[in-house]
Each structure stands twice: as C-alpha cells, then as structure tokens.
Motif scaffolding. Structure first.
Motif, PDB file in Angstrom:
ATOM      1  N   ALA A  54       0.864  -0.994  -0.019  1.00 48.40           N
ATOM      2  CA  ALA A  54      -0.154  -0.064   0.001  1.00 48.40           C
ATOM      3  C   ALA A  54       0.941   1.232   0.058  1.00 48.40           C
ATOM      4  O   ALA A  54       0.732   2.023   0.782  1.00 48.40           O
ATOM      5  N   GLN A 112       0.159   5.988   0.532  1.00 51.42           N
ATOM      6  CA  GLN A 112      -0.916   6.320   1.269  1.00 51.42           C
ATOM      7  C   GLN A 112      -0.768   7.282   2.414  1.00 51.42           C
ATOM      8  O   GLN A 112       0.439   7.386   2.817  1.00 51.42           O
ATOM      9  N   TYR A 116      -1.769   3.455   6.378  1.00 50.48           N
ATOM     10  CA  TYR A 116      -0.610   2.512   6.203  1.00 50.48           C
ATOM     11  C   TYR A 116      -0.539   1.809   7.287  1.00 50.48           C
ATOM     12  O   TYR A 116      -0.248   0.485   7.440  1.00 50.48           O
ATOM     13  N   CYS A 176       3.295  -6.532   5.006  1.00 51.02           N
ATOM     14  CA  CYS A 176       2.812  -5.369   4.477  1.00 51.02           C
ATOM     15  C   CYS A 176       3.926  -4.376   4.088  1.00 51.02           C
ATOM     16  O   CYS A 176       4.725  -4.032   5.003  1.00 51.02           O
ATOM     17  N   ASP A 227       5.160  -0.745   1.839  1.00 48.30           N
ATOM     18  CA  ASP A 227       4.883   0.604   1.265  1.00 48.30           C
ATOM     19  C   ASP A 227       6.025   1.092   0.254  1.00 48.30           C
ATOM     20  O   ASP A 227       5.931   2.082  -0.313  1.00 48.30           O
ATOM     21  N   VAL A 260      -2.989  -2.132  -2.569  1.00 53.63           N
ATOM     22  CA  VAL A 260      -4.131  -1.480  -2.331  1.00 53.63           C
ATOM     23  C   VAL A 260      -3.887   0.149  -2.582  1.00 53.63           C
ATOM     24  O   VAL A 260      -2.958   0.760  -2.295  1.00 53.63           O
ATOM     25  N   THR A 261      -4.920   0.720  -3.341  1.00 53.96           N
ATOM     26  CA  THR A 261      -4.802   1.825  -3.730  1.00 53.96           C
ATOM     27  C   THR A 261      -5.825   2.755  -3.542  1.00 53.96           C
ATOM     28  O   THR A 261      -7.065   2.418  -3.197  1.00 53.96           O
ATOM     29  N   CYS A 306      -8.834  -1.186  -5.132  1.00 51.88           N
ATOM     30  CA  CYS A 306      -8.734   0.211  -4.931  1.00 51.88           C
ATOM     31  C   CYS A 306      -9.969   0.768  -4.431  1.00 51.88           C
ATOM     32  O   CYS A 306     -11.002   0.390  -4.567  1.00 51.88           O
TER      33      CYS A 306
END
Lengths: 716, 208
Positions: free
Chosen positions: B74, B77, B82, B96, B98, B112-113, B146
């Motif tokens: 992600a 974000q 996040y 996870c 970024d 994920v956006t 999204c």
C-alpha cells in the motif's frame, strides 16, 4: 505482407486464404460478433455526431500540424523529455538505435505499435545487436513466428490455440497444451522476466497532446504500463497524425476508439504520461524519455486536398472488421502492414506503388468501411483514386482502354450491346440465361449463370409504350442504367406501370448512357468523368421534380460522385449538385413520396425476404422504405440474416476476383435459403444478376425479383 | 434517486460488466477488513495461478521461487492508513510494504490504492500515480483493491478533464484510467483475464 508481383500471383495467394478453414470460421464469427458488440457499445450515443466531431477536430489538427508539433515539443522538452523528428522510417529506426547505443541499452521490451510495424523497427534494432521482445500477447506470438500482424488490434487473429500451444512449447522447451487461459499465463510469466531484464521500453502512442506535451496509450493487457515504468529508458514512437491540440480531443477519440475497435466501452488501461517520471532503476531516479515523431510522408499527405482525410484515422481497425473481403481472406492478404480499407491506402503512401497495386483492386466498393469509420473517411473513394493514380503511372491495361473508348461513345456502346443480342443467339436459353459462358470467361466464373441481352431494350420499348398521364402530380425523369436498359427492361416497365397509376408523368431522356461507375471501379477516372458529363447534358433539370433510378449503384454514383467528378468545372458543378439533389431510388420514391397504400395491392401472402444493396443501405442510407413496400405490396416479409452484407457482385470486381465474388454470393444465398422465403426481393439489377445467376447454378427454387416488379404484379 | 446514487449505480453496473468486484464499505476500517479477508481467502498458492504452475523456461521459473510470504502493498497512502493496514496484516501473518516494489516483480498478492476519481460512464478508476511505487503496486499485484469515495464519481471523462489537466501540468505526471482487470483476447478472440497486470480488480466504494 505483399509479395505478389502481379494480379495473377495475388489471386493465387487469395486462394490459399480461401482454403484456410480455421481462418474462414474465425473471421466469420468475428464479423458477426463485432457488429453486435459495436452496436451495443455505442447504444444511447449519437455515433454520427461523434464521428463528425472527430473528423473536424482531426482535420483541424492536420491543418495545424506544424504549430502543434512545435507546441508539443516545447511542452515535452520543458518536462524533461527528448523529442526527435524522423522524416522517414529508416531515420526513426536509426534514431532509436542510436538512443540505445548512447544509453548503453541492450535489452528492449516493446508494447504494440503499428508505427513500429510501419518502420520495421525490430529488424533494424536486431541488426544493431539489440534484443527486442514484443510484450503484447498477439505481437509476441507473431514475433516468435516471424510474421506481420493480420489485424491492427488483434495481430494474431489468424492463429489457432493449437498453433500457439505448439509455439509456446518451442519457446519454453516444455510441452504446452492448448488451453487458452493457461497459454496466457505462460506468456505472463515468460514475459515478466523480460521486463525485469530490460533497460529500454518502447511504446507507441495513441495521442500526442500538444497542450501538455504528454502522450496517451490505450491498452488492455497492461504491458505498455510495465514497458513505460520498469526499464530506465522509454522511447515512444508515434506518427505525426497522433498530434492533437487539447486533452479534450484525445478524450473524444477515446470515446470512439475502443468501441469501434473491439466493441469495448473502454480498454482496461488508458495511460497518460507527461514528463520524465520517477524511475528507481535510473541513475538520477528519473526516467530518460524520448519521443520519436515520424513523418514518413504524413506532412505531405495532410496538404493534399483529397487525401488529407487519411490523417483522421485513429487506427481502430473497424474498416477491416466490417470488410466482406477481409472476412474472406484475412489481413495478410488484405493489406501489407496496415490492413483493411485504410491499409490499402496507407500501403500506397508508406510502402509504395508496387506493394499497393494489386491490393487497391481488391475493394468491392460496398462502403461498409466508410459507414463504420470513426473519422468519417471516404475510404472507398480514396482507394479508387489511388487505383487511378497507379494506372496513370503504370499505363492502362488494354481492356480498360477499350471499355473506356466504347463508353465515351454512347452510340457505339449501345450498338455493341444490340449486336451482342445476335451474337448470343446460339447459346441463349429460353429462361433468360446463357447456356455456357463465352470463352473470354474462365472456369472460375461458373459459380453463377449469366443473363442474356433482352430482345427489346427499354429505350425501344419506351418509344412505343410511353404512358400519357392526364393530371400529373409529379414530373420525373427515368434513369435506367445499362443493365435495366439492355438486360432487364421488364423491371423498368414494371416501374412505369406503377408510376402511371399514381399520376406520375415520366420522361426518358434518350441521350443517357451508362452511369460510369463500372469504369470508375476499374480506376478509369477520366472516362468516368466524361460519361458523367454526357449524362448531365442529357437531362433538362427544370422539367422534373425527381430523377428516378431502379439501380442502387447508379443512384449512389449519380448522387454522390457526379458533383465530385465535375468539381473543376463550376458551371457543370452547379448542374451536378441540382441533378444529385433530384436523384431518388425506386423504393424511397414509391414509399416516401407516392405514399402508396396497402388497399391498392392484392394480398398474395407469399413469403419474401430482402437483400439490401450496398449502395442503397449505406450509399443512400435507405433502410425502411423497401422493407415496408414489400408488405404494402401484399407480401409477407421475413428477415434474412446479414441482410445488409454485400452479395459479391461489385460490378467489375466479380470479373476480376471471381473466387471472392463466388464466396460472398455463397454466404448470401445460404442466408437467403435459410429464411424459407419463396421470393428474394432487392433494389438493384446488378445484385439481381448476381443473385439470380447463383440461385440458377444451385438449382434453387427461390425467385429473385426487383421490388418494382412485385408492386406492378400486385397492383389491383 | 439522487444524482450521486445514480452515478454510483451506473458506475457499479459498468465496472461489473468488465468483471470488477464492486463492494460498498462504510469506513476505512471496513476496507481494511475486506483486504485482510481477501488476502486470507486468497489461496497461498494463488500466485501460482499467474503462471508458476505452468511449465516454464528455467529463467522464468526462477522468478517464481523468489516469493515466500503473502504480501500486501500500500505505497503512497496516508501514514495512519498504512500503519493501521500494516498492523492488521501482521496480525494475520501477511507482510505489508509501502516501498521496494522492484524487489517483488514476480508479483505481490494485493495492492491497495485510492482512486482520485471514478468515471460512471465506463466504470473507470482514475488513479494518479507519478510515484513509481504506487504505479507498480497497481501493475504487479495479483489482486488490485482500489478504494473510491462515492462523492468522487463523475459522469464521464469530460467531467474529470479539468482535474486531469491540473495534474498533468504539474509535471512529471503519470496517470491511469483503470477499468476492470488486465485482459486479452489475442488468442482466438477468447477473453482471458490477467495478462500482464492484475488478475482481479476489487473496487471498494467508500461512503462519505
């Protein structure tokens, strides 16, 4: 790719495609699915208005190409992009090879670009020692097979899953089966590694937006996004025709492009790149981006008064999707690199006369492409004009010269037709067909019987039978065209009967001759022009409200082409405009003007189906009138599938490409026979000649008639 | 029906036509839950669906081995967003991230956006992604999730034209219209999803 040296070799190549069952089935299915898909995608939209807007905006962009290029370049450079201008394909390829050398790139991933196909970019890059991998699935497949694309949007449409399975088995060194989903995943994985390894990505561009200096890419697979993101250098190769002033112009084209190309409302991805973006694999963290703007004759083309409209092409491929000839032979035969109707034209300009000379003859002039073109390009006309140009350069073949000479002299032409009546005596049958074909026809023409010349031409009948109309409501002139004058005069006589019964006063100007379309189809523009002038002089326009013809092809030619043919003669142009405005086809006149009523016709309850002549349904945009008339005239109308698809006659086309004509006719007649109708009605004597001849050869009981005939027969 | 509701309905209908999964969420927390559930349900071997189980050339196969744990990415974000997602991911046993997308080019499980806008006419997401990390997350994820605030759904592309221009003029810019999953019909015109991009697109319509 075109390799044939002459028409004979080209026809042999066409034969190969006709014998390819897989290709035939695929393209048949596609042709039918496409029409439904497109109609659905454009549902609730004013397509004509959209096409018109695109045409205007592209014309303006073409006219201002120099200024737009300057603005685009300035904006792009201000955002850190290098912009190059390439006068031809070789220069474009050299520039790109040089960029690779200067930036020390060895491995290239490429997304689909017709412009790169045009310049044969991969050949030159590989010759410079670079490894190039196409990443669009279809393009990768044909690259591995060392072939060119057979469709602009679906480059590997000519291949089966089994062929792809075998190909991928070779590539991976492991046996692959033919499950499409699995094959797609093999490509996904194999190509992912290529993106990882590549130092340069090459894409095309669908839009070059001057106001931002950015480009737009329209794709489905997502490969262009990876090509423009992962490698440290990005090169976008595009033609000058991609320049647009505003983002709005791009968004407008985007409304038409996917819908017209594949019946999608929009593609999975539309990528907008403006400026040198972040790139982690580049030394300074910024991607090095180069735009290569290709001219290759485009800047000349946009200055040409007639051919400038070529610039409107948005490369959607729809002209191939609806082309009945493409459907038979596929893109490798119906094009060189660019395929379909626009391909025939672009081949001449980008790849030269030799590649184009056979291709341009392979247009049946059914106008299906013109009808569907997102830029409203008059494709059939441009194809004919190129054919004419090539004849001017290469000299006219003997049959053309002879026909030209004959047509210019009406008395000689009609004298010959009358003489043919005597010449055919030994082979003429009582049923109106010639028993066996004269020796000038080879056996490929035997798919349809040919009619005999009538005993009495219409012009002679008219002298003795011209009706006297007491109180005329309309005054009209009749234009018979050659076929109804000399082969099927009974169709004209039938029309005369109905007109007289509805108080229509008629004239038949005796100096009229062939409309000229057959010679124009052969690329003989000069003769076409002379014949047009003869006919214009034969008619006294002030005396009639309408000029009626029962031949859809004559009607279309008189209405749309006459004003263009005499454009350079102002006085005649005015007359041609007036003439054209008065031309009307039989069905529209009887249905829309005379407004005949059911009560005046006997109900016979015969099942009748309809064939829509190309030049009526598309040429004159007449759809409802003939179908309504069939019912008014007392018959039961049953719809035929693909009613508006060409019967394969195309005038001189069927003489030149009998094997294609035969296939188109066969499709048509299969559809007709499936309806179970006893009668097939249509609005054009040329189509009637083709349809009757084919049904006679098949031994079918279906009877073919002109709508005018049943209206006369069923008059109470 | 209000104008917004009409747009939401049209957007949903069009997006589903191109096989996107559209779900309404009332909060970001609900969105996180969706992501974690999706990742959980996503078979550990799901990655193999994108080609690793096929017989590949040795070089391509080597790429398949580089992946161990399920990954949610992600990038780009808001910090809080996040942090929360990372905590939940860790709890569920997923990694996870970024950043560092280039270390995961064989694929990540879920990207994920947030979308800037939605275009109802075609069911399209407009994603502004000049950041390479964000861009890659939308390309190399097997499932792209999204989030689209309902209020950001506009009628058609002309209605987002001005917003596009504003972003484009702040160069460099990289923007995408994303409509459905990556697709091809290049073999026998048979539709296949997930060629070079995501195999699935999940759109979470956020009430706002």
């Amino acid at each position: 790719m075109q390799k044939a040296k002459n028409l004979k070799e080209y026809r042999e190549e066409l034969r190969e495609s006709l014998d390819n069952d897989f290709l035939r089935t695929t393209l048949d299915n596609f042709a039918i699915a496409y029409k439904a898909g497109r109609a659905n995608a454009f549902k609730d939209m004013d397509v004509k208005e959209l096409i018109n807007e695109i045409a205007c905006s592209k014309d303006e962009a073409g006219a201002n190409a120099d200024a737009l290029y300057k603005e685009f370049k300035e904006n792009a450079e201000a955002a850190g992009i290098h912009v190059h201008y390439a006068k031809d394909g070789d220069e474009a390829n050299r520039i790109i090879a040089q960029i690779a050398k200067d930036t020390n790139c060895k491995k290239i991933v490429k997304s689909k670009s017709m412009t790169a196909e045009e310049t044969l970019l991969n050949h030159d890059l590989e010759a410079a020692g670079l490894e190039v991998t196409e990443t669009d699935l279809g393009e990768w497949i044909i690259q591995l097979r060392h072939e060119g694309p057979s469709h602009m949007v679906m480059p590997a449409i000519h291949l089966s899953r089994y062929q792809v399975g075998e190909l991928f088995s070779d590539v991976t060194g492991k046996k692959q089966d033919s499950d499409i989903d699995k094959l797609v995943k093999v490509a996904r994985r194999e190509l992912r590694q290529k993106y990882v390894d590549a130092d340069m990505g090459i894409t095309g561009a669908n839009f070059a937006v001057a106001e931002t200096g950015g480009i737009g890419l329209v794709t489905n697979e997502g490969n262009a996004r990876l090509c423009s993101t992962l490698p440290r250098v990005h090169v976008a190769l595009m033609g000058l025709d991609k320049l647009l002033p505003k983002l709005h112009d791009a968004l407008r084209i985007l409304k038409a492009l996917p819908r017209n190309a594949t019946g999608q409302q929009i593609t999975s991805y539309v990528t907008w790149i403006t400026g040198a973006n972040e790139c982690a694999s580049a030394e300074d963290g910024k991607k090095e981006i180069h735009y290569v703007m290709l001219d290759n004759g485009r800047s000349e083309l946009i200055k040409d008064p007639l051919f400038s409209q070529v610039n409107r092409c948005i490369r959607c491929g729809a002209c191939a999707n609806v082309c009945p000839v493409y459907r038979l032979v596929g893109g490798h035969k119906m094009g060189h690199i660019y395929i379909g109707a626009i391909g025939l034209i672009l081949t001449y300009f980008f790849h030269g006369k030799d590649k184009a000379k056979n291709l341009v003859q392979n247009c049946i002039n059914c106008e299906a492409c013109k009808d569907v073109c997102a830029g409203g390009i008059d494709l059939p006309r441009l194809i004919k004009e190129i054919h004419a140009r090539i004849l001017e350069e290469d000299g006219h073949p003997l049959p053309n010269m002879l026909l030209g000479k004959v047509l210019k002299n009406r008395k000689l032409f009609h004298g010959l037709l009358r003489a043919a009546k005597w010449g055919q005596k030994p082979v003429a049958e009582k049923d109106g067909f010639i028993r066996h074909l004269p020796l000038i026809f080879s056996k490929e023409h035997s798919f349809r019987a040919l009619p005999t010349i009538a005993e009495t031409p219409f012009r002679d009948w008219w002298k003795d039978n011209k009706p006297h109309v007491e109180k005329p409501k309309h005054r009209v002139a009749l234009f018979s065209g050659c076929v109804q004058d000399f082969v099927y005069p009974e169709q004209m006589a039938a029309a005369v009967k109905v007109f007289a019964a509805n108080d229509v006063a008629m004239e038949y100007p005796m100096e009229q001759s062939c409309c000229g379309l057959p010679v124009q189809m052969m690329g003989e523009m000069k003769t076409s022009k002379e014949v047009a002038i003869q006919n214009l002089r034969a008619f006294e326009l002030g005396a009639y409200d309408y000029i009626i013809t029962l031949c859809a092809s004559c009607a279309g030619h008189l209405k749309h082409n006459y004003p263009k043919l005499v454009m350079d003669k102002p006085a005649l142009k005015l007359k041609a405009d007036e003439f054209a405005s008065k031309v009307i086809d039989y069905s529209s006149f009887v249905h829309d003007v005379l407004k005949v009523e059911e009560k005046d016709y006997k109900k016979v309850d015969t099942k009748a189906t309809y064939h829509a002549p190309c030049h009526l349904c598309r040429g004159l945009d007449v759809h409802e009138a003939p179908r309504k008339l069939i019912e008014t005239g007392g018959m039961e109308y049953v719809e035929c599938s693909e009613e508006e698809v060409c019967c394969g006659f195309g005038g001189t086309f069927s003489m030149k490409f009998p094997e294609l004509s035969a296939e188109l006719l066969s499709n048509k007649l299969n559809n007709v026979e499936e309806t179970g109708a006893e009668v097939l009605l249509t609005d054009c004597p040329g189509c009637i000649m083709q349809l009757r001849g084919g049904l006679k050869t098949r031994g079918s009981k279906v009877k073919v008639q002109h709508i005018a005939e049943i209206m006369a027969e069923n008059t109470k | 029906m209000s104008a917004t509701q009409e747009l939401v309905q049209k957007f949903t209908e069009k997006a589903e036509l191109v096989s996107a999964f559209v779900t309404t969420v009332s909060s970001e927390d609900e969105a996180f839950k969706y992501v974690i559930d999706l990742c959980d349900k996503k078979d550990a071997c799901q990655l193999l669906m994108s080609g690793c189980e096929r017989d590949l050339s040795d070089k391509a196969e080597a790429l398949c081995d580089t992946k161990q744990q399920k990954i949610i990415a992600a990038p780009g974000q808001k910090k809080g967003f996040y942090k929360e997602l990372a905590t939940l991911s860790k709890k569920a046993g997923f990694e996870c991230i970024d950043s560092g997308m280039r270390d995961h080019l064989a694929g990540i499980d879920i990207g994920v956006t947030y979308a800037e806008y939605g275009i109802a006419e075609t069911g399209t997401l407009m994603i502004d992604c000049p950041s390479e990390e964000l861009r890659l997350a939308t390309m190399i994820s097997e499932y792209h999730v999204c989030i689209l605030p309902k209020s950001k759904i506009k009628k058609d592309s002309y209605a987002v034209e001005k917003m596009m221009l504003t972003r484009m003029k702040k160069t460099p810019n990289y923007m995408a219209y994303v409509t459905g999953a990556s697709r091809t019909a290049d073999i026998e015109r048979v539709l296949a999803l997930g060629v070079h991009g995501p195999l699935e697109l999940h759109i979470l319509l956020l009430e706002d």
